[in-house]
Motif scaffolding. Structure first.
Motif, PDB file in Angstrom:
ATOM      1  N   LEU A  51     -17.811   2.958 -20.857  1.00 51.84           N
ATOM      2  CA  LEU A  51     -17.555   1.717 -21.590  1.00 51.84           C
ATOM      3  C   LEU A  51     -18.866   1.120 -22.101  1.00 51.84           C
ATOM      4  N   LEU A  52     -19.901   1.116 -21.258  1.00 48.04           N
ATOM      5  CA  LEU A  52     -21.220   0.651 -21.706  1.00 48.04           C
ATOM      6  C   LEU A  52     -21.712   1.496 -22.876  1.00 48.04           C
ATOM      7  N   ALA A  53     -21.609   2.811 -22.742  1.00 47.09           N
ATOM      8  CA  ALA A  53     -22.073   3.712 -23.802  1.00 47.09           C
ATOM      9  C   ALA A  53     -21.273   3.491 -25.086  1.00 47.09           C
ATOM     10  N   GLY A  54     -19.975   3.225 -24.953  1.00 44.32           N
ATOM     11  CA  GLY A  54     -19.120   2.970 -26.119  1.00 44.32           C
ATOM     12  C   GLY A  54     -19.525   1.727 -26.880  1.00 44.32           C
ATOM     13  N   GLN A  55     -20.205   0.808 -26.213  1.00 36.07           N
ATOM     14  CA  GLN A  55     -20.706  -0.408 -26.851  1.00 36.07           C
ATOM     15  C   GLN A  55     -22.173  -0.266 -27.256  1.00 36.07           C
ATOM     16  N   GLY A  56     -22.726   0.920 -27.086  1.00 34.38           N
ATOM     17  CA  GLY A  56     -24.105   1.159 -27.460  1.00 34.38           C
ATOM     18  C   GLY A  56     -25.112   0.645 -26.442  1.00 34.38           C
ATOM     19  N   LEU A  57     -24.672   0.417 -25.199  1.00 33.36           N
ATOM     20  CA  LEU A  57     -25.553  -0.111 -24.152  1.00 33.36           C
ATOM     21  C   LEU A  57     -26.054   1.015 -23.267  1.00 33.36           C
ATOM     22  N   ARG A  58     -27.352   1.014 -23.031  1.00 33.76           N
ATOM     23  CA  ARG A  58     -27.955   2.017 -22.155  1.00 33.76           C
ATOM     24  C   ARG A  58     -28.730   1.308 -21.056  1.00 33.76           C
ATOM     25  N   LEU A  59     -28.614   1.831 -19.849  1.00 32.56           N
ATOM     26  CA  LEU A  59     -29.350   1.279 -18.715  1.00 32.56           C
ATOM     27  C   LEU A  59     -30.754   1.868 -18.683  1.00 32.56           C
ATOM     28  N   PRO A  60     -31.698   1.124 -18.149  1.00 29.74           N
ATOM     29  CA  PRO A  60     -31.602  -0.242 -17.640  1.00 29.74           C
ATOM     30  C   PRO A  60     -31.811  -1.262 -18.759  1.00 29.74           C
ATOM     31  N   PHE A  61     -31.296  -2.485 -18.559  1.00 28.77           N
ATOM     32  CA  PHE A  61     -31.609  -3.590 -19.453  1.00 28.77           C
ATOM     33  C   PHE A  61     -31.535  -4.895 -18.672  1.00 28.77           C
ATOM     34  N   THR A  62     -32.252  -5.877 -19.190  1.00 31.93           N
ATOM     35  CA  THR A  62     -32.334  -7.188 -18.561  1.00 31.93           C
ATOM     36  C   THR A  62     -31.186  -8.054 -19.036  1.00 31.93           C
ATOM     37  N   LEU A  63     -30.513  -8.696 -18.093  1.00 37.40           N
ATOM     38  CA  LEU A  63     -29.408  -9.592 -18.420  1.00 37.40           C
ATOM     39  C   LEU A  63     -29.915 -10.873 -19.085  1.00 37.40           C
TER      40      LEU A  63
END
Length: 180
Positions: A51-63
């Motif tokens: 789901l993260l990858a589907g939104q273009g989000l890759r770990l790690p990242f700062t909230l």
């Protein structure tokens, strides 16, 4: 600097050391005064990898997509803000070029689909410093305390967008109830 980052899928964020960001051309570094915690942050911590990858989000990242503070450094070409200015950070960063962004509705960007910007695709404000990609994403606060202003960038902006749509129906003396 210290930052609260999602480093592993479906787990609590961790306070970790990361390098201080250095602003490049057109960028601004903000010394963070406050960053709000939002239900979106909780969802991002719970989302599975696909789901993260589907939104273009890759770990790690700062909230942290509800942030405000003081301009600490500017990159070459920045003239809209100066070091020491108190600013809030507009949360959803669009591409700045598509039809929706050109109308001033970057939260509905056709390219990023609302998942661009600090804490929602890039490193957010739950850190000592936040790198802002363009001064257009900063709102000068004047004398307003950045700590008080931080939640306005999402918790205040979301109902404002809804109310703004109703403004033509709300004449002088009207009453409106906003729940949320």
């Amino acid at each position: 600097m210290r930052a609260l980052r999602i480093t592993r899928h479906q787990s609590a964020p961790e306070l970790v050391e990361v390098p201080d960001p250095v602003p490049g051309p057109g960028q601004v570094r903000l010394r963070v005064a406050a960053a709000g915690a939002c239900h979106s942050d909780l969802h991002l911590m719970e989302w599975p990898p696909e789901l993260l990858a589907g939104q273009g989000l890759r770990l790690p990242f700062t909230l942290g997509h509800e942030s405000a503070g003081w301009v600490d450094a500017v990159g070459p070409g920045v003239s809209a803000v100066r070091v020491g200015d108190a600013c809030a950070v507009y949360g959803p960063w669009g591409c700045g070029h598509c039809r929706t962004c050109a109308r001033g509705a970057e939260q509905y960007c056709e390219v990023t689909h609302g998942m661009g910007g600090p804490g929602l695709g890039g490193d957010g404000g739950m850190a000592e410093y936040l790198l802002v990609d363009d001064a257009r994403h900063l709102v000068p606060l004047g004398d307003l305390d950045p700590v008080a202003a931080a939640p306005l960038t999402d918790a205040g902006l979301t109902p404002y967008h809804a109310i703004r749509k109703a403004l033509p129906r709300l004449g002088p003396g009207s009453t409106a109830v906003v729940i949320g």
